[in-house]
Design a protein around this motif. Structure first.
Motif, PDB file in Angstrom:
ATOM      1  N   VAL A 241       0.771  -1.113   0.071  1.00 50.62           N
ATOM      2  CA  VAL A 241      -0.001   0.119   0.006  1.00 50.62           C
ATOM      3  C   VAL A 241       1.076   1.799  -0.317  1.00 50.62           C
ATOM      4  CG1 VAL A 241      -1.672   1.610   0.941  1.00 50.62           C
ATOM      5  CG2 VAL A 241      -2.020  -1.091   1.290  1.00 50.62           C
ATOM      6  N   ILE A 242       0.702   2.089  -0.802  1.00 50.47           N
ATOM      7  CA  ILE A 242       1.428   3.495  -0.504  1.00 50.47           C
ATOM      8  C   ILE A 242       0.173   4.486   0.074  1.00 50.47           C
ATOM      9  CG2 ILE A 242      -0.014   3.946  -3.294  1.00 50.47           C
ATOM     10  CD1 ILE A 242       2.745   6.371  -3.454  1.00 50.47           C
ATOM     11  N   ASP A 243       0.845   5.083   1.487  1.00 52.14           N
ATOM     12  CA  ASP A 243      -0.118   5.989   1.896  1.00 52.14           C
ATOM     13  C   ASP A 243       0.078   7.568   1.252  1.00 52.14           C
ATOM     14  OD1 ASP A 243      -1.606   7.484   3.474  1.00 52.14           O
ATOM     15  OD2 ASP A 243      -0.596   5.850   5.362  1.00 52.14           O
ATOM     16  N   VAL A 244      -1.295   8.180   1.052  1.00 53.24           N
ATOM     17  CA  VAL A 244      -0.366   9.310  -0.089  1.00 53.24           C
ATOM     18  C   VAL A 244      -1.533  10.219   1.281  1.00 53.24           C
ATOM     19  CG1 VAL A 244       0.177   8.720  -1.566  1.00 53.24           C
ATOM     20  CG2 VAL A 244      -2.121   8.555  -1.908  1.00 53.24           C
ATOM     21  N   GLU A 245      -1.340  11.386   1.581  1.00 45.16           N
ATOM     22  CA  GLU A 245      -2.381  12.376   1.884  1.00 45.16           C
ATOM     23  C   GLU A 245      -1.284  13.529   2.516  1.00 45.16           C
ATOM     24  OE1 GLU A 245      -2.999  11.276   6.434  1.00 45.16           O
ATOM     25  OE2 GLU A 245      -2.389   8.943   5.523  1.00 45.16           O
ATOM     26  N   TRP A 246      -2.284  14.128   3.161  1.00 45.54           N
ATOM     27  CA  TRP A 246      -1.349  15.918   3.552  1.00 45.54           C
ATOM     28  C   TRP A 246      -1.243  15.917   4.895  1.00 45.54           C
ATOM     29  CZ3 TRP A 246       0.659  17.511  -1.039  1.00 45.54           C
ATOM     30  CH2 TRP A 246      -0.168  17.331  -1.888  1.00 45.54           C
TER      31      TRP A 246
END
Length: 364
Positions: A241-246
């Motif tokens: 999983v790639i966790d992308v968020e600000w």
């Protein structure tokens, strides 16, 4: 004669000094741009190991490229977030078709296109253990009506070092059928409990996968290499999983353009797909999705955070395979709160998907 000789000598000396000074300035102004390799996206779901290369170019502001010791310490995503959540509280919603809470969305096969695994396929009995029914409590329960995640069969958790020493047998008995475990973030941080959690979750009979928190001040290629270095390629593991968020608490204040975000994500996911033989899953939160991911990556599985409303209302039209429906779960076997998640499908769909078979569902 003597005067001419003196003048000639002085002029020659000045010329030599000028040349030396110019050379020194040029040496101080050599640019240093960093590049990482990528691949052209294949038309098929899974690319072979060899592929045409393109480049991802980023401007890094480190004082010594390639030497992690000279960089400021990269933030640990968990360090500045509540110890029970991958993302901040949900703050953004999108217009969506009306979905009355009194109507339960149909249960459909998983919204994921899982590629064939490079490793040999396990026997069916090894794909997933018996499904344990929901037994969690919630410190901040939300009434999702008949769209409640409780109507779905296969629940699981995600953990990091913030959960401390987990009793995985007790967590399994409470209803955790799968676990996503924090592995890495940036290019040089490894969760100190990753290896312990990775080993013990498997021993307790949970399907396990690893996730990476993406850092916007580091090249995608470096981050992919770091994840690959630390997360084993093993039979039966869930897709990475790639966790992308600000992350407003991060020391990295960059918010790249949408085009840059998508390019960096593609580089990272291409590298992982080639190595693990599985298409990565994209985890995201509402604000990041709004800024970057609407309409993007239609052939990738998504794991969506929606802790107040059903994903169909927060991410209209988006297919999903996992839904993070709570950041305040309570369970035997773990101190404090824990993130709760559910798989988009029934037990049969879960066994098919966990075994690497390709299934596709329409979004609710």
């Amino acid at each position: 004669m003597r005067f001419s000789g003196v003048v000639s000598f002085v002029l020659a000396s000045l010329c030599l000094a000028g040349c030396s000074s110019t050379s020194g300035m040029d040496a101080l102004q050599v640019p240093s741009n960093e590049t990482t390799s990528s691949v052209v996206r294949p038309s098929a779901p899974v690319a072979a190991a060899g592929a045409t290369a393109e480049t991802e170019t980023t401007v890094e502001t480190t004082s010594m490229a390639g030497d992690a010791r000279m960089r400021p310490p990269e933030p640990v995503a968990d360090d500045n977030a509540p110890p029970f959540s991958l993302a901040e509280e949900e703050t953004v919603a999108f217009p969506a078709p009306n979905l009355p809470d009194s109507v339960e969305p149909p249960v459909q096969p998983a919204a994921l296109m899982a590629p064939p695994k490079r490793l040999s396929r396990a026997a069916p009995a090894m794909l997933a253990g018996p499904v344990t029914r929901y037994g969690f409590r919630d410190a901040k329960p939300i009434n999702f009506g008949r769209a409640s995640p409780r109507h779905l069969a296969v629940h699981g958790v995600d953990v990091s070092r913030w959960q401390g020493n987990v009793n995985w047998e007790k967590l399994r008995a409470q209803g955790a059928n799968f676990a996503y475990i924090k592995a890495t973030d940036g290019g040089d941080h490894l969760d100190p409990l990753f290896r312990t959690n990775w080993r013990n979750a498997d021993a307790a009979g949970l399907k396990r996968g690893a996730y990476h928190f993406f850092y916007w001040c580091r090249t995608a290629g470096e981050q992919a290499d770091w994840f690959i270095r630390n997360v084993p390629r093993v039979e039966g593991a869930l897709p990475p999983v790639i966790d992308v968020e600000w992350n407003g608490e991060s020391s990295c204040k960059r918010r790249p353009s949408r085009d840059t975000v998508l390019e960096k994500m593609q580089v990272f996911m291409d590298k992982l797909e080639r190595y693990y033989g599985q298409r990565p899953i994209i985890y995201t939160s509402p604000d990041f999705y709004r800024d970057n991911l609407r309409g993007a990556f239609p052939d990738y599985p998504f794991w969506l955070r929606a802790v107040a409303r059903h994903p169909s209302k927060v991410y209209p039209g988006r297919k999903w395979v996992f839904w993070q429906y709570s950041g305040s779960g309570l369970s035997h076997g773990v101190r404090g709160r824990i993130d709760l998640n559910v798989f988009h499908g029934d037990e049969r769909a879960w066994r098919a998907w966990a075994g690497g078979q390709t299934t596709v569902a329409d979004a609710d």
